[in-house]
Design an enzyme around this catalytic site. Structure first.
Site, PDB file in Angstrom:
ATOM      1  N   GLU A   1       0.862  -1.233  -0.096  1.00 41.59           N
ATOM      2  CA  GLU A   1      -0.144  -0.025   0.103  1.00 41.59           C
ATOM      3  C   GLU A   1       0.851   1.206  -0.005  1.00 41.59           C
ATOM      4  O   GLU A   1       2.215   1.376   0.668  1.00 41.59           O
ATOM      5  CB  GLU A   1      -0.948  -0.117   1.058  1.00 41.59           C
ATOM      6  CG  GLU A   1      -1.768   0.920   1.511  1.00 41.59           C
ATOM      7  CD  GLU A   1      -2.758   0.923   2.763  1.00 41.59           C
ATOM      8  OE1 GLU A   1      -3.756   1.650   2.886  1.00 41.59           O
ATOM      9  OE2 GLU A   1      -2.368  -0.033   3.486  1.00 41.59           O
ATOM     10  N   PHE A   2       0.572   2.295  -0.539  1.00 37.31           N
ATOM     11  CA  PHE A   2       0.925   3.429  -0.761  1.00 37.31           C
ATOM     12  C   PHE A   2       0.381   4.479   0.245  1.00 37.31           C
ATOM     13  O   PHE A   2      -0.598   4.795  -0.333  1.00 37.31           O
ATOM     14  CB  PHE A   2       1.500   3.964  -2.349  1.00 37.31           C
ATOM     15  CG  PHE A   2       2.241   4.842  -2.507  1.00 37.31           C
ATOM     16  CD1 PHE A   2       3.808   4.738  -2.941  1.00 37.31           C
ATOM     17  CD2 PHE A   2       2.124   6.363  -2.538  1.00 37.31           C
ATOM     18  CE1 PHE A   2       4.716   5.554  -3.159  1.00 37.31           C
ATOM     19  CE2 PHE A   2       3.146   7.093  -2.922  1.00 37.31           C
ATOM     20  CZ  PHE A   2       4.232   6.700  -3.177  1.00 37.31           C
ATOM     21  N   ILE A   3       1.061   5.126   1.302  1.00 36.78           N
ATOM     22  CA  ILE A   3       0.120   5.855   2.029  1.00 36.78           C
ATOM     23  C   ILE A   3       0.561   7.211   2.023  1.00 36.78           C
ATOM     24  O   ILE A   3       1.920   7.563   2.060  1.00 36.78           O
ATOM     25  CB  ILE A   3       0.304   5.342   3.342  1.00 36.78           C
ATOM     26  CG1 ILE A   3      -0.350   3.844   3.593  1.00 36.78           C
ATOM     27  CG2 ILE A   3      -0.533   6.436   4.336  1.00 36.78           C
ATOM     28  CD1 ILE A   3      -0.053   3.402   4.835  1.00 36.78           C
TER      29      ILE A   3
ATOM     30  N   ASP B   1      10.993  -1.251  16.970  1.00 33.14           N
ATOM     31  CA  ASP B   1      11.832  -0.169  16.497  1.00 33.14           C
ATOM     32  C   ASP B   1      11.204   1.196  16.692  1.00 33.14           C
ATOM     33  O   ASP B   1      11.130   1.555  15.407  1.00 33.14           O
ATOM     34  CB  ASP B   1      12.693  -0.635  15.417  1.00 33.14           C
ATOM     35  CG  ASP B   1      13.555   0.195  15.118  1.00 33.14           C
ATOM     36  OD1 ASP B   1      14.216   0.996  15.926  1.00 33.14           O
ATOM     37  OD2 ASP B   1      14.128   0.334  13.999  1.00 33.14           O
TER      38      ASP B   1
END
Length: 346
Positions: A126-128, A231
């Site tokens: 997915e490109f957010i 992290d």
């Protein structure tokens, strides 16, 4: 692992679900058939696009290249590596899938990974699109706690695959006892690296004394495994355009010419099932404020002895920074070890 970051990755919210719901800890299947361009093939079939309207690089480095694929159903984010096979992205996909399936805090949904015909591998996700600023730490704290609460493990502490913290390997052998897991596979492993790399027998010997004597720090604590990002520093935290918090796994970003764009280059998937307090080990690089902790502890109540254990979780990351970046981080790590040895009378 800390590094400079800010930016935007974007996803058209109009993109339909491009794969069936992902069962926890089962990744999208790696591509087994070798087409001339498996990335375009997937986008134009399972990705439901009928046309790719643009493809452009959004950065690169010594590990991976990153690309944005624009289509008639929205955009996709693609990373490729020309020398390492699909196993490279397996931990990334498993970690993203595990967090995504909690349906709590937002993470990029992984869609596909596999081999490139010329050698190497790829991952499609997915490109957010990021919002303009970080502004809702209370929402971040609450959503993170909800992920911890939802991501339960029946196997104990660990993960199904080994992963990395920065470029340092993390051993995730399933272990029933958290104190043993943290002592052997986290602190102990980093101490061995410091001795191997720098000949630092002093920090190794003192650190081992701490490990052998740290059990009383956990008196009164409920040590139940939950899903951790592992992290969590400021570069792995952002907000989408609606203000909803999201967390990203990779520990290293590369700033592009556009000040609002960044890409994921060094895969750092520190995700494990562990004690929830370990999530705050990178808080010295996260910029958390009071509203974050207040909201978090409303969902996951603070446990007895939390303040005494806090630096124990910070120690792991200082040791990792020492092993990755050199002696500048040694005094901080040694200082924590010495303080605990005095506190414990060891």
């Amino acid at each position: 692992m800390a590094a400079a970051a800010a930016g935007l990755l974007s996803l058209s919210t109009a993109i339909p679900s491009l794969s069936p719901p992902l069962p926890r800890l089962r990744s999208p299947v790696a591509s087994m058939t070798m087409s001339e361009d498996p990335i375009r093939e997937w986008i134009l079939s399972e990705g439901k696009a009928t046309a790719i309207t643009g493809t452009r690089s959004v950065g690169g480095g010594c590990i991976n290249r990153a690309y944005r694929y624009d289509t008639d159903v929205g955009s996709f984010f693609v990373k490729t590596n020309r020398s390492i096979g699909p196993s490279m992205f397996e931990g990334e996909v498993l970690g993203l899938s595990a967090m995504y399936e909690t349906r709590t805090i937002r993470v990029p949904q992984p869609f596909k990974y596999g081999a490139l015909p010329s050698g190497g591998s790829y991952i499609i996700m997915e490109f957010i699109e990021f919002g303009a600023s970080r502004f809702n730490q209370a929402a971040l704290g609450r959503k993170l706690a909800e992920m911890h609460k939802a991501g339960e493990s029946t196997k104990g502490f660990g993960f199904d695959v080994e992963n990395t913290i920065g470029s340092t390997p993390q051993i995730n052998t399933w272990t029933s006892d958290w104190i043993e897991f943290y002592g052997v596979h986290r602190l102990g492993y980093q101490l061995k690296l410091a001795r191997q790399q720098f000949g630092d027998s002093l920090i190794y010997e003192k650190g081992q004394r701490l490990i052998k004597n740290m059990a009383p720090l956990f008196n009164g604590a409920v040590l139940e495994p939950c899903l951790l990002h592992g992290d969590l520093w400021s570069g792995n935290i952002s907000y989408d355009k609606t203000g909803e918090p999201l967390i990203l796994d990779p520990a290293c970003y590369f700033r592009l010419h556009c000040p609002n764009l960044c890409c994921w280059l060094l895969p750092s998937f520190a995700i494990i099932d562990g004690h929830n307090e370990a999530e705050f080990g990178m808080s010295w690089c996260a910029g958390f404020v009071g509203s974050f902790y207040d909201a978090y502890f409303e969902v996951m109540p603070k446990q007895t002895g939390w303040e005494e254990r806090r630096d124990l979780y910070t120690l792991y990351h200082y040791l990792n920074h020492y092993n990755l970046f050199g002696s500048g981080y040694r005094p901080s790590a040694m200082g924590i070890i010495d303080d605990y040895l005095r506190m414990l009378g060891a």
